[in-house]
Design a protein around this motif. Structure first.
Motif, PDB file in Angstrom:
ATOM      1  N   ILE A   1      -6.930  -4.266 -60.938  1.00 48.90           N
ATOM      2  CA  ILE A   1      -7.060  -5.311 -59.931  1.00 48.90           C
ATOM      3  C   ILE A   1      -7.703  -4.749 -58.669  1.00 48.90           C
ATOM      4  O   ILE A   1      -7.722  -3.556 -58.434  1.00 48.90           O
TER       5      ILE A   1
ATOM      6  N   TYR B   1      -8.018  -4.039 -54.715  1.00 49.61           N
ATOM      7  CA  TYR B   1      -7.081  -3.769 -53.635  1.00 49.61           C
ATOM      8  C   TYR B   1      -6.965  -5.002 -52.748  1.00 49.61           C
ATOM      9  O   TYR B   1      -7.952  -5.638 -52.420  1.00 49.61           O
ATOM     10  N   GLY B   2      -5.722  -5.315 -52.344  1.00 51.69           N
ATOM     11  CA  GLY B   2      -5.503  -6.470 -51.488  1.00 51.69           C
ATOM     12  C   GLY B   2      -5.067  -7.713 -52.243  1.00 51.69           C
ATOM     13  O   GLY B   2      -4.557  -8.658 -51.644  1.00 51.69           O
ATOM     14  N   SER B   3      -5.250  -7.714 -53.556  1.00 48.06           N
ATOM     15  CA  SER B   3      -4.840  -8.878 -54.352  1.00 48.06           C
ATOM     16  C   SER B   3      -3.356  -8.796 -54.655  1.00 48.06           C
ATOM     17  O   SER B   3      -2.809  -7.717 -54.819  1.00 48.06           O
ATOM     18  N   ARG B   4      -2.712  -9.954 -54.773  1.00 48.18           N
ATOM     19  CA  ARG B   4      -1.300  -9.992 -55.153  1.00 48.18           C
ATOM     20  C   ARG B   4      -1.214 -10.052 -56.669  1.00 48.18           C
ATOM     21  O   ARG B   4      -1.735 -10.988 -57.280  1.00 48.18           O
ATOM     22  N   VAL B   5      -0.579  -9.103 -57.240  1.00 47.99           N
ATOM     23  CA  VAL B   5      -0.524  -9.016 -58.708  1.00 47.99           C
ATOM     24  C   VAL B   5       0.087 -10.261 -59.351  1.00 47.99           C
ATOM     25  O   VAL B   5      -0.482 -10.788 -60.309  1.00 47.99           O
ATOM     26  N   PRO B   6       1.229 -10.763 -58.869  1.00 45.95           N
ATOM     27  CA  PRO B   6       1.794 -11.949 -59.533  1.00 45.95           C
ATOM     28  C   PRO B   6       0.825 -13.135 -59.516  1.00 45.95           C
ATOM     29  O   PRO B   6       0.681 -13.834 -60.519  1.00 45.95           O
TER      30      PRO B   6
ATOM     31  N   ALA C   1      -2.194 -12.453 -61.836  1.00 42.68           N
ATOM     32  CA  ALA C   1      -1.773 -12.454 -63.247  1.00 42.68           C
ATOM     33  C   ALA C   1      -1.570 -13.878 -63.768  1.00 42.68           C
ATOM     34  O   ALA C   1      -1.932 -14.197 -64.899  1.00 42.68           O
TER      35      ALA C   1
ATOM     36  N   VAL D   1      -0.077  -9.480 -69.287  1.00 41.17           N
ATOM     37  CA  VAL D   1      -1.025  -8.808 -68.398  1.00 41.17           C
ATOM     38  C   VAL D   1      -0.421  -7.483 -67.954  1.00 41.17           C
ATOM     39  O   VAL D   1       0.677  -7.443 -67.398  1.00 41.17           O
ATOM     40  N   HIS D   2      -1.135  -6.388 -68.219  1.00 41.81           N
ATOM     41  CA  HIS D   2      -0.659  -5.051 -67.853  1.00 41.81           C
ATOM     42  C   HIS D   2      -1.634  -4.470 -66.839  1.00 41.81           C
ATOM     43  O   HIS D   2      -2.787  -4.191 -67.172  1.00 41.81           O
ATOM     44  N   VAL D   3      -1.179  -4.298 -65.625  1.00 41.01           N
ATOM     45  CA  VAL D   3      -2.054  -3.764 -64.584  1.00 41.01           C
ATOM     46  C   VAL D   3      -2.033  -2.242 -64.669  1.00 41.01           C
ATOM     47  O   VAL D   3      -0.986  -1.607 -64.528  1.00 41.01           O
TER      48      VAL D   3
END
Lengths: 133, 179
Positions: free
Chosen positions: A81, A83-88, A91, A115-117
């Motif tokens: 992802i 940088y700066g993005s919210r994973v939840p 996803a 989804v596996h970050v």
């Protein structure tokens, strides 16, 4: 490449033939749908993906594992992802986009999209020095 | 794929290419074997060839390890829903915090370890500082930045934050020479 035969044809259409979809096709659809989502920097392919890319082969199914049955599919995505993005948030959008793309293009029911970050990608602008106040 | 693995893979492929060319040349008779015999006779006792072979062996083992073995990646389960699960590798978060800390003035050589404790994340940060760094301010700054990053990126609260200063480094002073 393993092909999966769809057997959902109605009795009156049986003489038309069968539709076969290769697993790799589902992988490519999932990979493209995932990378379309804002906040996804790319797919994480591991060592095998790295070798393929070094040999010049563009791997559109990199970072995607699919399990395809007669009528259903399950997808695992390995992503990087921005940088700066919210994973939840990212996803959820990935799950929705991938599910919609596969169901629309193949008619398979997508039972799960995991989804596996694997990493976070920084742009040059994000690497500036910070000061301690 | 990590950068170091890409570099090792590239070196490994070049060496393998050279071996393959040598094998083709020898087995196809392009170079007569009797011309190779004096060269082959020189091989025993050549320490540099032993070293080269050992390095190649180490590279091969490293690649096998990266491909098939190694420590199981530590995963953080972020969310589950009817659509599936969302996980993140903890070493990606650790790399993020290390990068954030390294970009802080006065902070050098950072290592971060993150553990999940119940519903919160525990951060252990080890670093070196330069002489002009104010440790109380730096530790407050790093803790607040870590809290912000973890909450924003994965939605987890920061639990315990342990900071260990290993030593003082003079790197910045060495770079800034007075002319």
């Amino acid at each position: 490449m393993e092909d999966k035969e769809l057997t959902g044809a109605s009795p009156e259409q049986e003489d038309v033939g069968a539709v076969k979809i290769a697993d790799e096709v589902v992988s490519i659809i999932a990979g493209l749908a995932a990378t379309e989502v804002a906040g996804i920097a790319g797919m994480s392919g591991g060592l095998v993906g790295g070798i393929a890319e070094m040999l010049g082969k563009k791997n559109l199914s990199k970072g995607v594992k699919v399990e395809v049955g007669e009528k259903q599919a399950a997808v695992d995505l390995y992503v990087i992802i921005e940088y700066g993005s919210r994973v939840p948030d990212v996803a959820i959008r990935v799950q929705e986009n991938v599910k919609r793309a596969i169901e629309t293009m193949t008619g398979l029911e997508v039972v799960e999209v995991n989804v596996h970050v694997q990493g976070i990608s920084f742009s040059e602008a994000d690497k500036g020095e910070e000061r301690v106040r | 794929m990590r950068l170091i693995d890409r570099i090792i893979l590239t070196l490994h492929m070049f060496i393998s290419l050279a071996f393959a060319v040598g094998l083709i040349v020898l087995s196809s008779g392009l170079v007569p074997v009797d011309k190779m015999t004096p060269w082959l006779a020189m091989l025993p006792g050549r320490w540099e060839l032993v070293l080269g072979g050992a390095i190649f062996f180490a590279l091969s083992v490293r690649l096998l390890f990266a491909a098939f073995g190694g420590k199981k990646a530590r995963q953080l389960l972020i969310a589950t829903s009817d659509d599936g699960a969302v996980t993140m590798q903890l070493d990606a978060l650790e790399a993020l915090l290390e990068s954030m800390a390294k970009n802080t003035r006065g902070v050098k050589r950072v290592r971060v370890r993150i553990e999940q404790v119940e519903e919160k994340l525990q951060v252990n940060m080890r670093l070196d500082v330069t002489p002009e760094c104010s440790l109380p301010e730096a530790s407050r700054w790093l803790k607040e930045r870590a809290r912000e990053q973890l909450l924003h990126i994965v939605g987890f609260e920061l639990g315990r934050f342990d900071l260990a200063v290993r030593g003082i480094t003079m790197e910045d002073k060495q770079k800034n020479r007075v002319e």
